[in-house]
Design a protein around this motif. Structure first.
Motif, PDB file in Angstrom:
ATOM      1  N   GLY A   1      33.414  32.633  37.447  1.00  0.00           N
ATOM      2  CA  GLY A   1      33.897  31.768  38.512  1.00  0.00           C
ATOM      3  C   GLY A   1      35.390  31.573  38.434  1.00  0.00           C
ATOM      4  N   ALA A   2      35.964  31.070  39.515  1.00  0.00           N
ATOM      5  CA  ALA A   2      37.407  30.832  39.547  1.00  0.00           C
ATOM      6  C   ALA A   2      37.713  29.620  40.403  1.00  0.00           C
ATOM      7  N   GLY A   3      38.756  28.924  40.008  1.00  0.00           N
ATOM      8  CA  GLY A   3      39.313  27.831  40.789  1.00  0.00           C
ATOM      9  C   GLY A   3      40.786  28.104  40.974  1.00  0.00           C
ATOM     10  N   ILE A   4      41.326  27.742  42.114  1.00  0.00           N
ATOM     11  CA  ILE A   4      42.726  28.046  42.417  1.00  0.00           C
ATOM     12  C   ILE A   4      43.402  26.790  42.946  1.00  0.00           C
ATOM     13  N   GLY A   5      44.591  26.517  42.428  1.00  0.00           N
ATOM     14  CA  GLY A   5      45.393  25.398  42.893  1.00  0.00           C
ATOM     15  C   GLY A   5      46.852  25.778  42.889  1.00  0.00           C
TER      16      GLY A   5
ATOM     17  N   ILE B   1      51.242  28.691  41.182  1.00  0.00           N
ATOM     18  CA  ILE B   1      49.832  28.826  41.516  1.00  0.00           C
ATOM     19  C   ILE B   1      49.071  29.014  40.214  1.00  0.00           C
ATOM     20  N   VAL B   2      47.919  28.389  40.129  1.00  0.00           N
ATOM     21  CA  VAL B   2      47.125  28.401  38.899  1.00  0.00           C
ATOM     22  C   VAL B   2      45.722  28.895  39.230  1.00  0.00           C
ATOM     23  N   VAL B   3      45.265  29.876  38.456  1.00  0.00           N
ATOM     24  CA  VAL B   3      43.881  30.321  38.536  1.00  0.00           C
ATOM     25  C   VAL B   3      43.206  29.852  37.254  1.00  0.00           C
ATOM     26  N   VAL B   4      42.069  29.200  37.400  1.00  0.00           N
ATOM     27  CA  VAL B   4      41.267  28.764  36.265  1.00  0.00           C
ATOM     28  C   VAL B   4      39.979  29.568  36.313  1.00  0.00           C
ATOM     29  N   LEU B   5      39.735  30.328  35.257  1.00  0.00           N
ATOM     30  CA  LEU B   5      38.502  31.112  35.175  1.00  0.00           C
ATOM     31  C   LEU B   5      37.448  30.316  34.426  1.00  0.00           C
TER      32      LEU B   5
ATOM     33  N   ALA C   1      41.723  31.461  49.275  1.00  0.00           N
ATOM     34  CA  ALA C   1      40.640  32.404  49.578  1.00  0.00           C
ATOM     35  C   ALA C   1      41.151  33.838  49.542  1.00  0.00           C
ATOM     36  N   SER C   2      42.355  34.051  50.029  1.00  0.00           N
ATOM     37  CA  SER C   2      42.947  35.389  50.016  1.00  0.00           C
ATOM     38  C   SER C   2      43.178  35.873  48.581  1.00  0.00           C
ATOM     39  N   LEU C   3      43.664  34.975  47.727  1.00  0.00           N
ATOM     40  CA  LEU C   3      43.881  35.350  46.331  1.00  0.00           C
ATOM     41  C   LEU C   3      42.551  35.651  45.651  1.00  0.00           C
ATOM     42  N   LEU C   4      41.548  34.819  45.875  1.00  0.00           N
ATOM     43  CA  LEU C   4      40.234  35.059  45.276  1.00  0.00           C
ATOM     44  C   LEU C   4      39.671  36.397  45.748  1.00  0.00           C
ATOM     45  N   GLN C   5      39.856  36.705  47.025  1.00  0.00           N
ATOM     46  CA  GLN C   5      39.392  37.986  47.554  1.00  0.00           C
ATOM     47  C   GLN C   5      40.129  39.140  46.863  1.00  0.00           C
ATOM     48  N   GLY C   6      41.429  39.002  46.656  1.00  0.00           N
ATOM     49  CA  GLY C   6      42.204  40.037  45.965  1.00  0.00           C
ATOM     50  C   GLY C   6      41.765  40.213  44.518  1.00  0.00           C
TER      51      GLY C   6
ATOM     52  N   TYR D   1      40.024  43.557  42.851  1.00  0.00           N
ATOM     53  CA  TYR D   1      40.468  44.133  41.579  1.00  0.00           C
ATOM     54  C   TYR D   1      39.281  44.283  40.623  1.00  0.00           C
ATOM     55  N   ARG D   2      38.469  43.236  40.509  1.00  0.00           N
ATOM     56  CA  ARG D   2      37.300  43.302  39.615  1.00  0.00           C
ATOM     57  C   ARG D   2      36.284  44.336  40.100  1.00  0.00           C
ATOM     58  N   ALA D   3      36.130  44.463  41.404  1.00  0.00           N
ATOM     59  CA  ALA D   3      35.202  45.463  41.944  1.00  0.00           C
ATOM     60  C   ALA D   3      35.652  46.869  41.567  1.00  0.00           C
ATOM     61  N   SER D   4      36.965  47.093  41.530  1.00  0.00           N
ATOM     62  CA  SER D   4      37.474  48.415  41.150  1.00  0.00           C
ATOM     63  C   SER D   4      37.153  48.733  39.689  1.00  0.00           C
ATOM     64  N   LEU D   5      36.831  47.708  38.915  1.00  0.00           N
ATOM     65  CA  LEU D   5      36.455  47.882  37.506  1.00  0.00           C
ATOM     66  C   LEU D   5      34.944  47.781  37.319  1.00  0.00           C
ATOM     67  N   SER D   6      34.215  47.732  38.425  1.00  0.00           N
ATOM     68  CA  SER D   6      32.754  47.579  38.423  1.00  0.00           C
ATOM     69  C   SER D   6      32.308  46.279  37.768  1.00  0.00           C
ATOM     70  N   LEU D   7      33.084  45.224  37.970  1.00  0.00           N
ATOM     71  CA  LEU D   7      32.720  43.899  37.474  1.00  0.00           C
ATOM     72  C   LEU D   7      32.230  43.045  38.629  1.00  0.00           C
ATOM     73  N   SER D   8      31.411  42.061  38.325  1.00  0.00           N
ATOM     74  CA  SER D   8      30.904  41.178  39.369  1.00  0.00           C
ATOM     75  C   SER D   8      32.028  40.304  39.924  1.00  0.00           C
ATOM     76  N   ALA D   9      31.829  39.872  41.150  1.00  0.00           N
ATOM     77  CA  ALA D   9      32.817  39.018  41.814  1.00  0.00           C
ATOM     78  C   ALA D   9      32.834  37.640  41.179  1.00  0.00           C
ATOM     79  N   LEU D  10      33.998  37.029  41.172  1.00  0.00           N
ATOM     80  CA  LEU D  10      34.137  35.645  40.730  1.00  0.00           C
ATOM     81  C   LEU D  10      33.719  34.744  41.880  1.00  0.00           C
ATOM     82  N   THR D  11      32.913  33.735  41.584  1.00  0.00           N
ATOM     83  CA  THR D  11      32.523  32.786  42.622  1.00  0.00           C
ATOM     84  C   THR D  11      33.535  31.646  42.656  1.00  0.00           C
ATOM     85  N   ASP D  12      33.665  31.046  43.818  1.00  0.00           N
ATOM     86  CA  ASP D  12      34.563  29.900  43.961  1.00  0.00           C
ATOM     87  C   ASP D  12      33.901  28.691  43.308  1.00  0.00           C
ATOM     88  N   SER D  13      34.598  28.092  42.354  1.00  0.00           N
ATOM     89  CA  SER D  13      34.078  26.928  41.635  1.00  0.00           C
ATOM     90  C   SER D  13      34.866  25.693  42.037  1.00  0.00           C
ATOM     91  N   SER D  14      34.211  24.750  42.701  1.00  0.00           N
ATOM     92  CA  SER D  14      34.921  23.563  43.166  1.00  0.00           C
ATOM     93  C   SER D  14      35.453  22.730  41.996  1.00  0.00           C
TER      94      SER D  14
END
Length: 195
Positions: free
Chosen positions: A141-145, A151-155, A30-35, A39-52
């Motif tokens: 969306g993003a998934g993290i494992g 650590i792996v982020v899947v967009l 959750a902390s990584l997704l928030q970070g 970062y995306r907000a600083s670029l005026s991009l929409s937030a990534l949602t958590d994808s199970s």
């Protein structure tokens, strides 16, 4: 009586550790997704949602790095998409009941950071070649494992080709049964300790 007390105390501490470990991993994810979203907000991009579904797949991919030491080659320089990065890609999909056609537009981004120091993990995504994917508004969306130091982020996208939708007929999957068992196990252990 002293032995039984120490045994009971040891079992209680062990149970407490078992219950906290998944929460620490979830908190780290959750902390990584928030970070990433900051970062995306600083670029005026929409937030990534958590994808199970992407979370499940990210965990499958992270387990592939078991025993592999950290290096500067994480696979980020491979061609875009997910399929080309892993020879056993169909097997990884099967583990999460996913279709290959629903993952092709996604992106797998593995990094290795000793002890998964949060600030260094985030930097490995925002200040490397991976930022081209984080800067892309088509990812929604993003998934993290994680596994060990990996650590792996899947967009994922919100299109059919990258939404990581589960394969048909898998809604009552083994994962829901496993999830139920994981939720009941602490209660069962607590009951046994109480007896």
């Amino acid at each position: 009586m002293g032995f039984l007390y120490r045994l009971h105390l040891l079992l209680l501490v062990l149970l407490h550790a078992i219950l906290l470990l998944p929460n620490q991993v979830k908190s780290q994810d959750a902390s990584l997704l928030q970070g990433l979203n900051s970062y995306r907000a600083s670029l005026s991009l929409s937030a990534l949602t958590d994808s199970s579904n992407a979370d499940c797949f990210a965990k499958e991919v992270a387990s592939q790095f078991k025993g592999q030491p950290c290096s500067n080659t994480t696979g980020a320089d491979t061609i875009p998409g997910t399929e080309a990065q892993f020879a056993n890609y169909p097997d990884l999909l099967t583990g999460c009941h996913l279709n290959i056609t629903d993952t092709r537009d996604g992106q797998i981004m593995p990094v290795c950071v000793p002890n998964l120091v949060p600030s260094l993990v985030l930097t490995n995504y925002t200040e490397t070649q991976y930022n081209q994917y984080l800067n892309d508004s088509s990812f929604t969306g993003a998934g993290i494992g994680s596994y060990g130091n990996w650590i792996v982020v899947v967009l994922s996208t919100n299109t059919v080709g990258g939404d990581f939708a589960p394969a048909e007929n898998s809604k009552a999957s083994l994962f829901s049964i496993i999830g139920l068992a994981q939720n009941l196990l602490p209660w069962l252990l607590g009951f046994i300790l109480y007896l």
